[in-house]
Design an enzyme around this catalytic site. Sequence first.
Site, PDB file in Angstrom:
ATOM      1  N   LYS A  80       5.952  -1.778   1.417  1.00  0.00           N
ATOM      2  CA  LYS A  80       5.651  -1.686   2.939  1.00  0.00           C
ATOM      3  C   LYS A  80       4.956  -3.399   3.408  1.00  0.00           C
ATOM      4  CE  LYS A  80       0.927  -1.367   4.967  1.00  0.00           C
ATOM      5  NZ  LYS A  80      -0.709  -0.841   5.477  1.00  0.00           N
ATOM      6  N   GLN A  81       4.679  -4.432   2.348  1.00  0.00           N
ATOM      7  CA  GLN A  81       4.949  -5.802   2.712  1.00  0.00           C
ATOM      8  C   GLN A  81       4.502  -6.801   1.917  1.00  0.00           C
ATOM      9  OE1 GLN A  81       0.484  -4.525   3.212  1.00  0.00           O
ATOM     10  NE2 GLN A  81      -0.161  -6.195   2.895  1.00  0.00           N
ATOM     11  N   GLU A 141       0.974  -1.339  -0.356  1.00  0.00           N
ATOM     12  CA  GLU A 141      -0.141   0.110   0.360  1.00  0.00           C
ATOM     13  C   GLU A 141       1.148   1.253   0.282  1.00  0.00           C
ATOM     14  OE1 GLU A 141      -2.688  -0.530   2.890  1.00  0.00           O
ATOM     15  OE2 GLU A 141      -3.420  -2.381   2.083  1.00  0.00           O
TER      16      GLU A 141
HETATM   17  C1  BGC Z   1      -2.507  -4.375   5.117  1.00  0.00           C
HETATM   18  C2  BGC Z   1      -3.523  -5.056   3.945  1.00  0.00           C
HETATM   19  C3  BGC Z   1      -4.461  -5.866   5.259  1.00  0.00           C
HETATM   20  C4  BGC Z   1      -4.764  -4.817   6.061  1.00  0.00           C
HETATM   21  C5  BGC Z   1      -5.939  -5.400   7.707  1.00  0.00           C
HETATM   22  C6  BGC Z   1      -3.730  -3.174   6.148  1.00  0.00           C
HETATM   23  O1  BGC Z   1      -1.904  -2.314   6.770  1.00  0.00           O
HETATM   24  O2  BGC Z   1      -1.289  -3.323   3.992  1.00  0.00           O
HETATM   25  O3  BGC Z   1      -3.088  -6.101   3.196  1.00  0.00           O
HETATM   26  O4  BGC Z   1      -5.154  -6.095   4.720  1.00  0.00           O
HETATM   27  O5  BGC Z   1      -3.694  -4.060   7.326  1.00  0.00           O
HETATM   28  O6  BGC Z   1      -5.214  -6.537   8.276  1.00  0.00           O
END
Ligand code: BGC
Length: 773
Positions: free
Chosen positions: A598-599, A485
């Site tokens: 981010k992930q 994100e």
């Molecule tokens: C993450 C998402 C996730 C959401 C709820 C966000 O910080 O980027 O991938 O679905 O948190 O856990």
Amino acid sequence: MRQYLKQDEWRIIEEGFSPDHHKASESIFSLGNGQMGQRANFEEAWSGPTLQGSYVAGVYYPDKTRVGWWKNGYPEYFAKVLNAPNWIGIDVNIDGETLDLFKADKVEDFRRILDMRSGVLSRSFRVTLKNGNTLSVKSERFLSMTRNETGVVKYSVTPEKDCKIIFSPYIDGDVENEDSNYDEKFWNILKTDVDEGKGSLLSQTKKSDFQVAFAMETEISGIDNFDIQTVKNETFAGNHITIKADKNQTITLIKYVGVCSSLNHKPEELTAAAKKQASEARLLGFKTLLEEQKQHWENIWNLGDIKIKGDVAAQQGIRFNIFHLNQTYTGEDERLNVGPKGFTGEKYGGTTYWDTEAYGIPFFLMTAPQKVVRNLLVYRYKHLQKAIENAEKLGFTNGAALYPMVTINGEECHNEWEITFEEIHRNGAIAFAIYNYIRHTGDIKYLSEYGLEVLIGIARFWSQRATFSHDKKKFVILGVTGPNEYENNVNNNWYTNKIAQWCLNYAREAIDIVRRNHPERFDEITEKVNLDTATETSVWKSVATNLHLPYSKDQEVFLQQDGYLDKEQITADELSPSVRPINQHWSWDRILRSCFIKQADTLQGIYLFEEEFDTETIRRNFAFYEPRTVHESSLSPCVHNILAARIGNLDKAYQMYLRTSRLDIDDYNHEVHEGLHITSMAGTWMSIVEGFGGKRVYKDGKLRLSPIIPGQWKEYAFKIRFHEKNLEVKVTQEEVEICSHADEKISLILYGNEISLAPGKSIKEPINVNYHA
Ligand code: BGC
């Protein structure tokens, strides 16, 4: 990091009283039983900082959207998890002074324990009040897993001087949500009722009209003579129980509570149902309810425990994760789901994210009966019509379905354009979960009953969302946000395109399966969804075959999105610790322009479709992306752990494991006071079973294991279910032992070799740290 809890294999232990830890502990010591849950708020009065939280599964309120700049397509309302009436409260008054640890003169020997073996939260302390009396207090409470509409609190006070004690057990409907958009209260209290030793309250959510009834019955022991007065107002039902206590005399109050919601009862029968729960609980008594509770948890642990020898922190971490997952979701009700915060806080508004399919389902698939995951899939099936309407609102046609980013009832609960409209990869996780379920269970019938309709809606969405680029001579997917994100509105996010391509192909495969195996049902579905099979599937095929998947020839890696390499390429270890996490230190603009991820994003795709890639490809992509990843989503470390283990990088895998498993207990991100990271807990489980254990199920539907073990551990053991058969895998530094707990033969592939185990038999093999795949 904040490490104030003691390490213990089965318990979470807090020793010493610190108001500074209070909100964090309220989250960490939360309780639930699938139907309801609550933060570990104190039973007695507490005037210090707190997040009061008591939740009833499936009960929500459509809070009017609040945004700075309205965009067409945003939802007008979104369903929010509600803080429900507080039923644990027991005020204690000693000679006119209210017991409140925040105001007391001295608190000593404070100890709070969450026993994960039995799901019981207990507390004990010695407190000196301003009036000079000193009391020893003990409390124990649990939400019955066996009777999921019942909760019990046992509260004992031993004064050191003769005194007058007034216990005031109550149910209080005057509650609010911290995250209410317009400071509205979400409940109407319809009725309160009291009697000696009893009380009840009937509440109704505004707008959504859910009703929830609460009833309590109390029992006093340690004294025969006491006086009871009832007390009630429009939102409150309680008793004042006045007792003359001698010094050192222990007086115990037990509060039995029934909580029943209109999801499970007719509204007109609710109060009677809650009263019945409370009085049945009282008749059974605390001891019997506790025995049942212990038995219930023993069964859960028998199915899904993970044992780690030689590392108490790691052992406590994994049990904490397994414990919370099981108390959040029990899988009996297809209307419920697993929220990122479960029953431990308000953050994240709705409940259901792609987290459920991408993380929760792999956990429940292998630790719980098949019906649990089936119900999670049916939940999405039931929301298909809403997903179609959601897509229509954005301009899609012909039954294309876009599932919401966040939802409780099928409606979108998110309103940031870059996520609501762009983070469309969620559709992929929902389709993949159907495939994942079938390959783990063999329940192919699910496709014809429910799955195919969902897959068709999703394939229609991707085929319309992809557009043809005359420049690239390829289909492209423009303007998306990937799992990362920290980038928005990018073109051709590799993960999104990859999963879109897979969905288009799998939908065609599913059509063939249903057509072959259930021709009548197939005709029924095509008529219902108006599918022109030949024309539509040929479009899907063409889009899938010609979809652009960005690749860097220079780096020899899949490219996270078009243009990713235009960014200044720096790695996370070059960042000063003082700017981490970057989302708390940098402007959003700076984050968006940076290369930091981010992930897991590209790596999330490699994780899902691992069998398509050779070890070298995985290694190159891991070596490129991991150093650029800041892991600022709790969902990130586990995927990195699994891939690190896959390429034989055990040190990295272990480092990532520690980060995921004690994320909340050690409050890595300084945010545990908001609630726990329930969905990432499933990722922690995956880290052990898929990471170190090397568990895989590929397209051929066979169970594969290739365990390795971190040097820090003497031994670890996990239990898994596959096709409803149970296995136990024990791994030491020298060997792997697989024991069958099934009553039929089990076949699997261990380090690439096919083996089969007769019922109750086990096999031992030397550990093979060099086997990858
Ligand atoms: C993450 C998402 C996730 C959401 C709820 C966000 O910080 O980027 O991938 O679905 O948190 O856990």
